[in-house]
Write a protein that holds these residues in place. Structure first.
Motif, mmCIF file in Angstrom:
data_model
loop_
_atom_site.group_PDB
_atom_site.id
_atom_site.type_symbol
_atom_site.label_atom_id
_atom_site.label_comp_id
_atom_site.label_asym_id
_atom_site.label_seq_id
_atom_site.Cartn_x
_atom_site.Cartn_y
_atom_site.Cartn_z
ATOM 1 N N ALA A 141 0.838 -1.205 0.000
ATOM 2 C CA ALA A 141 0.000 0.000 0.000
ATOM 3 C C ALA A 141 0.863 1.242 0.000
ATOM 4 N N VAL A 142 0.356 2.299 -0.629
ATOM 5 C CA VAL A 142 1.048 3.579 -0.722
ATOM 6 C C VAL A 142 0.047 4.692 -0.435
ATOM 7 N N ILE A 143 0.459 5.680 0.357
ATOM 8 C CA ILE A 143 -0.346 6.876 0.617
ATOM 9 C C ILE A 143 0.270 8.034 -0.149
ATOM 10 N N VAL A 144 -0.512 8.682 -1.013
ATOM 11 C CA VAL A 144 -0.038 9.854 -1.748
ATOM 12 C C VAL A 144 -0.798 11.075 -1.276
ATOM 13 N N ALA A 145 -0.139 12.231 -1.382
ATOM 14 C CA ALA A 145 -0.731 13.450 -0.824
ATOM 15 C C ALA A 145 -0.330 14.670 -1.625
ATOM 16 N N SER A 146 -1.089 15.713 -1.424
ATOM 17 C CA SER A 146 -0.796 17.004 -2.041
ATOM 18 C C SER A 146 0.453 17.610 -1.424
ATOM 19 N N GLU A 147 0.970 18.648 -2.084
ATOM 20 C CA GLU A 147 2.166 19.323 -1.588
ATOM 21 C C GLU A 147 1.938 19.903 -0.199
ATOM 22 N N ALA A 148 0.746 20.455 0.044
ATOM 23 C CA ALA A 148 0.454 21.065 1.341
ATOM 24 C C ALA A 148 0.514 20.039 2.461
ATOM 25 N N VAL A 149 -0.064 18.867 2.240
ATOM 26 C CA VAL A 149 -0.042 17.813 3.262
ATOM 27 C C VAL A 149 1.366 17.268 3.423
ATOM 28 N N ALA A 150 2.068 17.088 2.321
ATOM 29 C CA ALA A 150 3.420 16.526 2.386
ATOM 30 C C ALA A 150 4.374 17.417 3.167
ATOM 31 N N ARG A 151 4.112 18.726 3.200
ATOM 32 C CA ARG A 151 5.001 19.665 3.906
ATOM 33 C C ARG A 151 4.781 19.668 5.413
ATOM 34 N N GLU A 152 3.711 19.053 5.891
ATOM 35 C CA GLU A 152 3.423 19.100 7.319
ATOM 36 C C GLU A 152 4.521 18.420 8.115
ATOM 37 N N ALA A 153 4.718 18.864 9.333
ATOM 38 C CA ALA A 153 5.808 18.384 10.185
ATOM 39 C C ALA A 153 5.734 16.866 10.354
ATOM 40 N N GLY A 154 6.894 16.249 10.303
ATOM 41 C CA GLY A 154 6.986 14.815 10.528
ATOM 42 C C GLY A 154 6.885 13.968 9.277
ATOM 43 N N ARG A 155 6.461 14.549 8.167
ATOM 44 C CA ARG A 155 6.350 13.777 6.935
ATOM 45 C C ARG A 155 7.738 13.547 6.317
ATOM 46 N N ARG A 156 7.859 12.446 5.587
ATOM 47 C CA ARG A 156 9.099 12.137 4.867
ATOM 48 C C ARG A 156 8.732 11.874 3.416
ATOM 49 N N PRO A 157 8.380 12.929 2.689
ATOM 50 C CA PRO A 157 7.837 12.732 1.345
ATOM 51 C C PRO A 157 8.892 12.286 0.335
ATOM 52 N N VAL A 158 8.459 11.455 -0.586
ATOM 53 C CA VAL A 158 9.232 11.104 -1.775
ATOM 54 C C VAL A 158 8.404 11.587 -2.965
ATOM 55 N N ARG A 159 8.990 12.433 -3.790
ATOM 56 C CA ARG A 159 8.236 13.062 -4.873
ATOM 57 C C ARG A 159 7.955 12.071 -6.016
ATOM 58 N N LEU A 160 6.741 12.107 -6.503
ATOM 59 C CA LEU A 160 6.367 11.350 -7.691
ATOM 60 C C LEU A 160 6.606 12.245 -8.895
ATOM 61 N N LEU A 161 7.752 12.084 -9.520
ATOM 62 C CA LEU A 161 8.109 12.936 -10.650
ATOM 63 C C LEU A 161 7.313 12.587 -11.897
ATOM 64 N N SER A 162 6.939 11.326 -12.037
ATOM 65 C CA SER A 162 6.104 10.931 -13.171
ATOM 66 C C SER A 162 5.571 9.529 -12.960
ATOM 67 N N VAL A 163 4.486 9.243 -13.628
ATOM 68 C CA VAL A 163 3.950 7.889 -13.708
ATOM 69 C C VAL A 163 3.312 7.746 -15.082
#
Length: 382
Positions: free
Chosen positions: A208-230
């Motif tokens: 399973a994978v959780i994807v999120a908007s830029e605003a949510v990804a910036r919230e404290a504690g997140r460790r986002p990996v950017r989806l550059l393309s699919v």
């Protein structure tokens, strides 16, 4: 696509798990992904998921919570997980949601896959002639490729041996025992030139994978990996695919994997030689060899030297299938594409432990291929 990020990823163990259903594996993966994202189920606003034969993904809400969210079932062969991810990404990009889930799972019985010709637009005679046996197709395809490009049996064994070595380092892998090249070459022949240890097996697992908007990804504690393309593609005329009776047309066969990979790289603005870690579909070891070229990492025929030099090992120039791929993890159809994404996310975060690619990888690539000619690819970055 830098406005969409992966903020959580989770797996169940892969392999035979008596008494544990495919649904149970999906729930384990989802709950692990939610914990990784520091979210609760109630925070997920839309979901997409699928399984080839272990149940309907949308019914998982009975265990997760009846929150009323849209939950769409996806069934797209080996690209089921990748297709669920495409849908989740599009939900974020369209503004439908800020947090979305993609999940895939399966629990296949022992033995080879047993597809019905009628389900694939073929008449019953196709199956009666034995042409629905996927191992036969893979043997024919890699044998032709080896003759054309000078690939040896030893290279097939090297790819499989690497998969088993990497599986030893992966606590979630099914096959966690190293097998040497000579043993692989001497094993029972399934479909020439592929021996028993060169194939993956139908398996069990959830991802399973959780994807999120830029605003949510910036919230404290997140460790986002950017989806550059699919990118996802289906076959064009002239291809030679699973269940195909012959190569269509004349000249060099087209490749759905090449089409999907080229689209993913173009959208991301990234070249194949910039990728630090890759996941390539390895239904059998010959598939990894062919996909190295089809996805643009080497010229056709150059795989022999690249693999012999150790460049696709964890410490090499292009580490491939660092978690053991399908050969070590098995092939639960719904889960495989998202398992690949989970591994690349883990590598880009520097959290892969004994199988961690050195040097701080920054760009990753995933590729799935399945019948009857479908492929999905992603480019990820930190």
């Amino acid at each position: 696509m830098s406005d969409v990020s992966i903020i959580g990823a989770g797996l169940s163990p892969f392999g035979r798990q008596p008494g544990i259903t495919g649904r149970d594996m999906a729930l384990t993966a989802i709950r692990t992904a939610l914990a990784d994202a520091r979210l609760a189920w109630e925070d997920v606003q839309v979901a997409f998921g699928g399984s080839d034969g272990a149940g309907l993904a949308d019914t998982l809400v009975a265990d997760l919570g009846l929150t009323g969210i849209p939950f769409t079932n996806v069934k797209n062969g080996c690209a089921t997980g990748g297709s669920a991810l495409v849908s989740a990404i599009n939900a974020i990009r369209s503004g439908q949601a800020e947090v979305a889930l993609a999940v895939g799972f399966d629990k296949h019985p022992r033995g080879a896959f047993d597809p019905r010709p009628e389900d694939w637009g073929l008449d019953a005679g196709f199956g009666e002639a034995g042409l629905m046996v996927t191992t036969q197709f893979f043997g024919i395809k890699i044998a032709r490729y080896m003759r054309e490009h000078g690939i040896t049996d030893r290279t097939l064994a090297r790819v499989a041996a690497k998969a088993y070595r990497n599986g030893v380092l992966n606590p979630n892998a099914w096959r966690r025992e190293a097998i040497d090249e000579d043993t692989i070459l001497a094993a029972d022949m399934v479909n020439d030139p592929l021996t028993r240890f060169m194939f993956c097996s139908p398996g069990e697992g959830g991802a399973a994978v959780i994807v999120a908007s830029e605003a949510v990804a910036r919230e404290a504690g997140r460790r986002p990996v950017r989806l550059l393309s699919v990118a996802a593609r289906t076959r064009r005329f002239g291809s030679f695919e699973v269940f195909a009776p012959a190569i269509q047309g004349t000249g060099v066969p087209s490749s759905v994997s090449a089409d999907a990979a080229a689209a993913a790289f173009a959208t991301a603005g990234v070249r194949p030689d910039e990728i630090d870690v890759a996941q390539l579909q390895d239904t059998e070891s010959g598939a990894e060899v062919m996909h190295l070229a089809e996805c643009g990492f080497v010229e056709h025929g150059a795989q022999e030297e690249l693999i012999a030099a150790g460049e696709t090992e964890i410490g090499g120039r292009l580490p491939v299938n660092t978690d053991g791929g399908c050969i070590a993890n098995g092939e639960p159809i719904g889960a495989s594409g998202l398992r690949q994404v989970h591994e690349v996310v883990t590598q880009l975060r520097g959290e892969a432990g004994d199988r961690q690619v050195p040097g701080g990888p920054r760009l990753g690539f995933t590729h799935v291929y399945g019948a009857p000619g479908i492929s999905a690819c992603t480019v990820l970055g930190v």
